[in-house]
Scaffold this active site. Structure first.
Site, short mmCIF file in Angstrom:
data_model
loop_
_atom_site.label_atom_id
_atom_site.label_comp_id
_atom_site.label_asym_id
_atom_site.label_seq_id
_atom_site.Cartn_x
_atom_site.Cartn_y
_atom_site.Cartn_z
N SER A 528 24.87 47.05 -8.44
CA SER A 528 23.92 47.54 -9.44
C SER A 528 22.81 46.50 -9.62
O SER A 528 22.11 46.20 -8.65
CB SER A 528 24.66 47.84 -10.75
OG SER A 528 23.86 48.63 -11.60
N HIS A 641 28.55 55.72 -9.30
CA HIS A 641 28.22 54.32 -9.57
C HIS A 641 29.47 53.53 -9.96
O HIS A 641 29.46 52.30 -9.90
CB HIS A 641 27.18 54.27 -10.70
CG HIS A 641 26.41 52.99 -10.76
ND1 HIS A 641 25.56 52.58 -9.74
CD2 HIS A 641 26.35 52.02 -11.70
CE1 HIS A 641 25.00 51.42 -10.07
NE2 HIS A 641 25.47 51.05 -11.25
#
Length: 667
Positions: A528, A641
């Site tokens: 991320s 994610h």
């Protein structure tokens, strides 16, 4: 250094038991909790456990290859309502504490969850995903075959989108359903829908007299363009809804005081956008007057610790004391989390904090004691009882067999002085079987967020790299939580600036002070924001010989429009959005510096990542490959994610193996 225990393996996280959600029974003699494991089918399952605080063993209440969660004792302690997917979808079930089979309460078409009792035990309030014309009196759960048929039919239809917030990494593409609050009458066994506005309603609490329901949401007509979460009071008798807050902030974790005249809540008003520290507010229910108890503090309220074995939710506060003069909560500070107490005069007191991660707690007002969930760098989780004399007693012994056979590295805490004098905290792991005089390859880990925190917690990925023979360094560069408002805000509009030099200062420090690190075999990885930073690092220095970027950002220009948060996060973090200053966004984009990359780069990305969509990885790969750079791209099917934390176990193992393979090849 000889070691009788074996090195940790990639698949070892599947052997761990992870605890969450401790809950005292009303009389304080027992508590329940949730234990999550990975079964032989490589699927997650979670079960309810029950333990007397004076017993050394817990009793398992639920069984099977299913997920059970959110156990809540009835006020008399005789029943527990909980959420379970044993019928196919998450529904509400009720269990008698003296034994017997669980009874199903709801059969809602789209499921039901997050149950809570009214204070008199006559009602259960819960959340249900409903469409505008749904009738709560005639809800029927579909069979597995019916759900599959409906899903197949849906795939044949185009998706019509007319909302800005039309997708999220957690839930995929949004439908017309909204989260509504529903009340179940235990005596009449009937349902009453409490809310119906075209927005999501988050239940928080019910007043002691049962008349006022406290929830969070956004009832504004422009809610699709806002990130506001107000507090509302719904009068069960009149159905009138009163807004408690000012429409300028985000409020959560709110609860009534025992007599119902006050409400405590975490929240903030976006003074520093997404980097704003939480405040602790008290609201007067009658006058709506708001008081901030935390105005002079400089700590993050709640749990900002990041990790890869956190499964399930736990209470972090604020919780009222029985005298209504104190509140209890968890806060994040300097690489650890602890339990705090505050008076209504803002007198703050630390009740418990050590070099570990307090991930949740429960308060017993009768004995003034607490159950604490604690995770340490060398022990994934256990529950402890903290008494009124601040004495800590361990109640569970989770993962004992695993810890007896596997070598776990103890982190060494570091403080590094950055080039401008700021102090940066970090931790160093020595490799498995460490021997003095030998040189070892090195890996720098960069966390996501960026407004999160590495710290005194168990992290399987770090332990795995150490087990494979690497020195591992992980730090909290500016932008991280745990070091005050100025520190967490300092990364905004400076991505790749002082945060980059913080990380390089930390690498310089360990190379200077630890002679066993081979400066010619340095690696870097992160996910991320950590993936963004990995991309940035390899575009700005060639000191690393291998890099693995995970679920990363490579191009802020496209991120603005493809991420589920891009349209607001871009301006929050960089100061401008796409239409205001595209040149600035391009200057912050690692893709701009692709020609500089000489480090062999492995790109790992989930194909259903809506937070940092896979096109970010695709752009980086195609550009580097076109430039004939040393790059490889691994795409994980059906992975969001959350791949590294709660993704499919088999994909999580594959991801770890690819990281290991790349570093082994180049370091």
């Amino acid at each position: 250094m000889s070691n009788s225990k074996r090195a940790i393996k990639a698949e070892d996280f599947t052997k761990l038991e992870v605890f969450s959600d401790p809950r005292f029974s009303p009389d304080g003699s027992t508590y329940s909790y949730v234990s999550t494991t990975i079964n032989d089918k490589k699927e997650y399952e979670s079960h309810l456990f029950f333990q007397h605080v004076n017993d050394s063993e817990a009793q398992q209440w639920t069984f099977g290859d299913v997920k059970n969660s959110n156990p809540r004792f009835s006020p008399d302690g005789k029943q527990v309502v909980f959420q379970s997917n044993r019928s196919g979808l998450p529904q509400l079930w009720i269990l008698h504490t003296d034994g017997g089979e669980a009874r199903q309460l709801t059969t809602f078409k789209n499921g039901a969850g997050k149950p809570n009792w009214s204070k008199d035990g006559k009602h259960i309030i819960f959340s249900a995903s409903l469409e505008a014309d749904d009738d709560v009196h005639s809800q029927k759960e579909q069979s597995k075959e019916e759900r599959q048929k409906e899903a197949e039919e849906k795939k044949k239809q185009p998706l019509i989108i007319n909302r800005l917030k039309y997708k999220s990494d957690a839930n995929g593409f949004h439908s017309n359903k909204r989260s509504q609050l529903v009340l179940f009458d235990m005596e009449k066994e009937t349902f009453t829908q409490l809310t119906s506005d075209d927005t999501d309603h988050g239940y928080l609490d019910i007043s002691p007299d049962g008349n006022l329901v406290l929830f969070a949401g956004n009832l504004n007509k422009d809610a699709d363009y806002e990130l506001i979460s107000d507090l509302f009071l719904l009068n069960r008798t009149t159905k009138d809804i009163t807004k408690l807050t000012n429409g300028e902030g985000a409020y959560h974790n709110a609860s009534f005081s025992p007599n119902g005249d006050k409400i405590a809540s975490f929240g903030h008003e976006y003074v520093y956008d997404g980097a704003t520290l939480n405040e602790l507010y008290i609201f007067d229910v009658k006058t709506k007057e708001r008081t901030c108890l935390s105005e002079e503090w400089d700590i993050q309220l709640g749990d900002a610790m990041i990790g890869d074995i956190k499964l399930g939710q736990s209470t972090t506060g604020p919780i009222w004391a029985k005298d209504e003069k104190h509140l209890f909560f968890i806060a994040t500070d300097f690489g650890a989390t602890g339990l705090y107490q505050v008076t209504l005069d803002s007198d703050l007191k630390l009740l418990y904090k050590d070099d570990n991660h307090v991930f949740g707690f429960s308060y017993d007002p009768g004995a003034e004691t607490f159950i604490l969930g604690i995770n340490t760098p060398t022990n994934p989780c256990n529950f402890y009882q903290l008494n009124s004399e601040s004495e800590l007693k361990r109640l569970t012994n989770a993962n004992a067999t695993f810890l007896d056979e596997v070598s776990i590295a103890e982190p060494e805490t570091l403080t590094v002085t950055a080039d401008d004098g700021w102090e940066i905290q970090g931790w160093l792991l020595r490799p498995y079987g460490f021997e003095e005089g030998k040189k070892y390859p090195f890996v720098l880990e960069v966390h996501g967020g960026p407004h999160a925190m590495y710290g005194q917690a168990f992290f399987h990925e770090m332990q795995l790299l150490a087990a494979k023979g690497y020195v591992v360094l992980y730090t909290n560069p500016r932008g991280s939580h745990g070091y005050g408002q100025q520190f967490v805000d300092a990364v905004r509009s400076d991505y790749g600036g002082k945060d980059f030099t913080d990380l390089m200062s930390a690498v310089d420090y360990v190379l200077e002070n630890y002679s066993f690190i081979d400066e010619n075999r340095l690696g870097v990885t992160g996910g991320s924001y950590g993936g963004f930073m990995t991309n940035w690092i390899v575009g700005h220095t060639n000191r690393f010989k291998a890099a693995v970027t995970q679920r990363s950002i490579s191009n802020w220009l496209s991120f603005y429009g493809v991420s589920d948060i891009g349209y607001f996060f871009t301006k929050w973090e960089l100061g401008k959005h796409l239409m205001e200053d595209p040149e600035k966004l391009w200057n912050f984009s690692p893709l701009k510096y692709a020609e500089n990359v000489e480090t062999p780069l492995l790109i790992l990305h989930g194909e259903k990542d809506f937070r940092c969509p896979i096109e970010q990885g695709e752009q980086l790969f195609v550009t580097l490959k076109h430039l004939r750079k040393n790059v490889e791209f691994v795409r994980f099917p059906d992975a969001s994610h959350e791949l590294s934390r709660s993704g499919k176990p088999e994909m999580r193992i594959e991801r770890l193996n690819h990281i290991g393979r790349w570093f082994e090849k180049y370091l």
